[in-house]
Design a protein around this motif. Sequence first.
Motif, mmCIF file in Angstrom:
data_model
loop_
_atom_site.group_PDB
_atom_site.id
_atom_site.type_symbol
_atom_site.label_atom_id
_atom_site.label_comp_id
_atom_site.label_asym_id
_atom_site.label_seq_id
_atom_site.Cartn_x
_atom_site.Cartn_y
_atom_site.Cartn_z
ATOM 1 N N ASN A 1 0.837 -1.200 0.000
ATOM 2 C CA ASN A 1 0.000 0.000 0.000
ATOM 3 C C ASN A 1 0.873 1.253 0.000
ATOM 4 N N VAL A 2 1.580 1.468 -1.115
ATOM 5 C CA VAL A 2 2.465 2.621 -1.263
ATOM 6 C C VAL A 2 2.207 3.275 -2.605
ATOM 7 N N ALA A 3 2.688 4.512 -2.750
ATOM 8 C CA ALA A 3 2.407 5.268 -3.976
ATOM 9 C C ALA A 3 3.304 4.859 -5.134
ATOM 10 N N GLN A 4 4.566 4.524 -4.852
ATOM 11 C CA GLN A 4 5.496 4.260 -5.942
ATOM 12 C C GLN A 4 5.296 2.875 -6.557
ATOM 13 N N PRO A 5 5.760 2.686 -7.800
ATOM 14 C CA PRO A 5 5.712 1.358 -8.424
ATOM 15 C C PRO A 5 6.484 0.345 -7.586
ATOM 16 N N ILE A 6 6.047 -0.917 -7.666
ATOM 17 C CA ILE A 6 6.633 -1.979 -6.847
ATOM 18 C C ILE A 6 7.067 -3.138 -7.731
ATOM 19 N N VAL A 7 8.228 -3.713 -7.418
ATOM 20 C CA VAL A 7 8.666 -4.971 -8.013
ATOM 21 C C VAL A 7 8.574 -6.042 -6.933
ATOM 22 N N LEU A 8 7.762 -7.078 -7.184
ATOM 23 C CA LEU A 8 7.689 -8.220 -6.282
ATOM 24 C C LEU A 8 8.706 -9.253 -6.738
ATOM 25 N N VAL B 1 7.376 -9.511 -10.485
ATOM 26 C CA VAL B 1 6.048 -9.026 -10.853
ATOM 27 C C VAL B 1 6.026 -7.516 -10.643
ATOM 28 N N PHE B 2 5.584 -6.769 -11.673
ATOM 29 C CA PHE B 2 5.563 -5.313 -11.636
ATOM 30 C C PHE B 2 4.156 -4.838 -11.291
ATOM 31 N N VAL B 3 4.049 -4.055 -10.218
ATOM 32 C CA VAL B 3 2.744 -3.655 -9.680
ATOM 33 C C VAL B 3 2.681 -2.136 -9.552
ATOM 34 N N LYS B 4 1.543 -1.566 -10.001
ATOM 35 C CA LYS B 4 1.253 -0.149 -9.781
ATOM 36 C C LYS B 4 -0.158 -0.035 -9.231
ATOM 37 N N MET C 1 -2.217 -3.148 -8.862
ATOM 38 C CA MET C 1 -2.550 -3.955 -10.031
ATOM 39 C C MET C 1 -1.276 -4.413 -10.738
ATOM 40 N N GLU C 2 -1.248 -5.686 -11.110
ATOM 41 C CA GLU C 2 -0.106 -6.196 -11.862
ATOM 42 C C GLU C 2 -0.088 -5.615 -13.272
ATOM 43 N N GLU C 3 1.075 -5.149 -13.704
ATOM 44 C CA GLU C 3 1.232 -4.611 -15.052
ATOM 45 C C GLU C 3 2.125 -5.479 -15.916
ATOM 46 N N GLY C 4 2.712 -6.514 -15.342
ATOM 47 C CA GLY C 4 3.548 -7.407 -16.125
ATOM 48 C C GLY C 4 4.502 -8.166 -15.224
ATOM 49 N N ARG C 5 5.294 -9.056 -15.832
ATOM 50 C CA ARG C 5 6.237 -9.843 -15.046
ATOM 51 C C ARG C 5 7.377 -10.337 -15.918
ATOM 52 N N LEU C 6 8.464 -10.668 -15.278
ATOM 53 C CA LEU C 6 9.600 -11.308 -15.924
ATOM 54 C C LEU C 6 9.901 -12.591 -15.149
ATOM 55 N N ASN D 1 16.900 -4.382 -16.925
ATOM 56 C CA ASN D 1 17.252 -2.987 -17.174
ATOM 57 C C ASN D 1 16.322 -2.345 -18.190
ATOM 58 N N VAL D 2 16.134 -3.030 -19.324
ATOM 59 C CA VAL D 2 15.316 -2.460 -20.405
ATOM 60 C C VAL D 2 13.876 -2.262 -19.945
ATOM 61 N N VAL D 3 13.329 -3.265 -19.255
ATOM 62 C CA VAL D 3 11.934 -3.167 -18.814
ATOM 63 C C VAL D 3 11.759 -2.042 -17.795
ATOM 64 N N LEU D 4 12.678 -1.908 -16.846
ATOM 65 C CA LEU D 4 12.571 -0.843 -15.855
ATOM 66 C C LEU D 4 12.708 0.531 -16.497
ATOM 67 N N GLU D 5 13.588 0.644 -17.480
ATOM 68 C CA GLU D 5 13.733 1.924 -18.168
ATOM 69 C C GLU D 5 12.420 2.331 -18.834
ATOM 70 N N LYS D 6 11.728 1.350 -19.417
ATOM 71 C CA LYS D 6 10.462 1.658 -20.076
ATOM 72 C C LYS D 6 9.339 1.861 -19.069
ATOM 73 N N TRP D 7 9.265 0.984 -18.063
ATOM 74 C CA TRP D 7 8.124 0.952 -17.153
ATOM 75 C C TRP D 7 8.124 2.130 -16.183
ATOM 76 N N VAL D 8 9.282 2.409 -15.585
ATOM 77 C CA VAL D 8 9.368 3.441 -14.557
ATOM 78 C C VAL D 8 9.982 4.724 -15.099
ATOM 79 N N GLY D 9 10.595 4.645 -16.268
ATOM 80 C CA GLY D 9 11.237 5.820 -16.826
ATOM 81 C C GLY D 9 12.631 6.053 -16.294
ATOM 82 N N LEU D 10 13.219 5.033 -15.663
ATOM 83 C CA LEU D 10 14.602 5.164 -15.201
ATOM 84 C C LEU D 10 15.543 5.141 -16.390
#
Length: 418
Positions: free
Chosen positions: A16-23, A77-80, A83-88, A97-106
């Motif tokens: 229960n946090v505001a930022q995106p989460i990686v499980l 598992v990527f959660v915002k 809600m799950e938005e995808g997984r590796l 690296n590539v997925v995080l750059e796209k998903w979070v904008g890092l």
Amino acid sequence: MSITDTTESTFDADINVAQPIVLDFWAPWCGPCKALMPHLEAISEKAGEALKVLKINIDESPKLAQRFGVRGIPTLVFVKEGMEEGRLVGTTTSRLNVVLEKWVGLRGLRSSVSGEPVPAVAAAVTWSSFAGRQDLKDAAVERIRAIADERSASPSKQMAETGALLEAELSIPASLFTFINYIWDLNYAFSFRSYPELRELIVELVSAIPVGKNLQSMPRQFHYDILYRSEWAIAQYFDDHDVLDFLGKLRSAHERELQGVVVPESEWDSLRDEAILLADMDGDRSRISRAMEALARPISRLEGSTVSVAIGRAHDDERREPYWSPQDVARTEAVYSKLGKVVQDELGVRPTSAGSELHAWYEKGKVIRDTWLARQREEDPEFWARHALYEQNVLDTRKKMADYLSAQLQARLAAVHT
């Protein structure tokens, strides 16, 4: 980015946090999970508070693994906003690296923490097989003929200790022996030929290598032909526009490479990114994405990827296997992942050194595996009957590839003589 252990009792509060989460679903006995952890920690320094990682030990929190349908680890598992938005699943650092750059904008993850090696610029080499000496060839053939134990090292190791030495001492591209080694491995691992027959086949192939020829382009052309112009051509297995568009770009880069054009490393990086994002964090295309990533590199650096991807796409072709679905594949992977844990729980970690201890571990493990799988087959005979059909198709495909490689390599070497 904070990295926090969570459990079934704390999970709902932790998420229960505001930022995106990686499980991060992991287990203490999972080697790839442990290998991934330093990379997640390195990313944390770059991400700051833009991302949160929750680590979930599936042994201690099996209900969370079940809730998220985790079948194999490591799974991210990527959660915002809950809600799950995808997984590796079973990811590599470059894919993450590539997925995080796209998903979070890092940005800049790959330059700061990827650890990907920068390819060296190859020095100019004058190729003349066996250094133009018949006596070197005769000695190489005899080394292969003298192999007495089928468990001995691969043919290239019999010729020279490393690929660099193979090239330096015999002036033969190590990439040529990629194919000879694959012929050896396929025939030996699946007993397509008796050991004396296999050894004689390798002797024939090494004997077919001409003396004093520049063989640099031959294996590269062979890679290209397998991927794009043979009965194994990759594009035939897809009707997905995104995948076909990617393969068109990859083929163009490989064609230019064969023509002697230096394809910029930035273009290969872009192709790898595109291959990774084919999955779009969607498990339905993750296997395809990983296969395309393996091919997104210069032909000179493909090594065994060409053959392994060609075999994989052929025996996973749903048109040939209407009885075997992607869901069945995922279920099988989960079964064998659990089986690996069963064996390790019973016997402990596999010994790392060859010898009687390792042999005994394998023998005891085989008994455990056979007994455990027998129970699985009794519980769901219909699934395992379909699995048997799939396994036979896999075996037939590998046999077909072994025969194809042997025939093609002999024909191509014969053509060099003329």
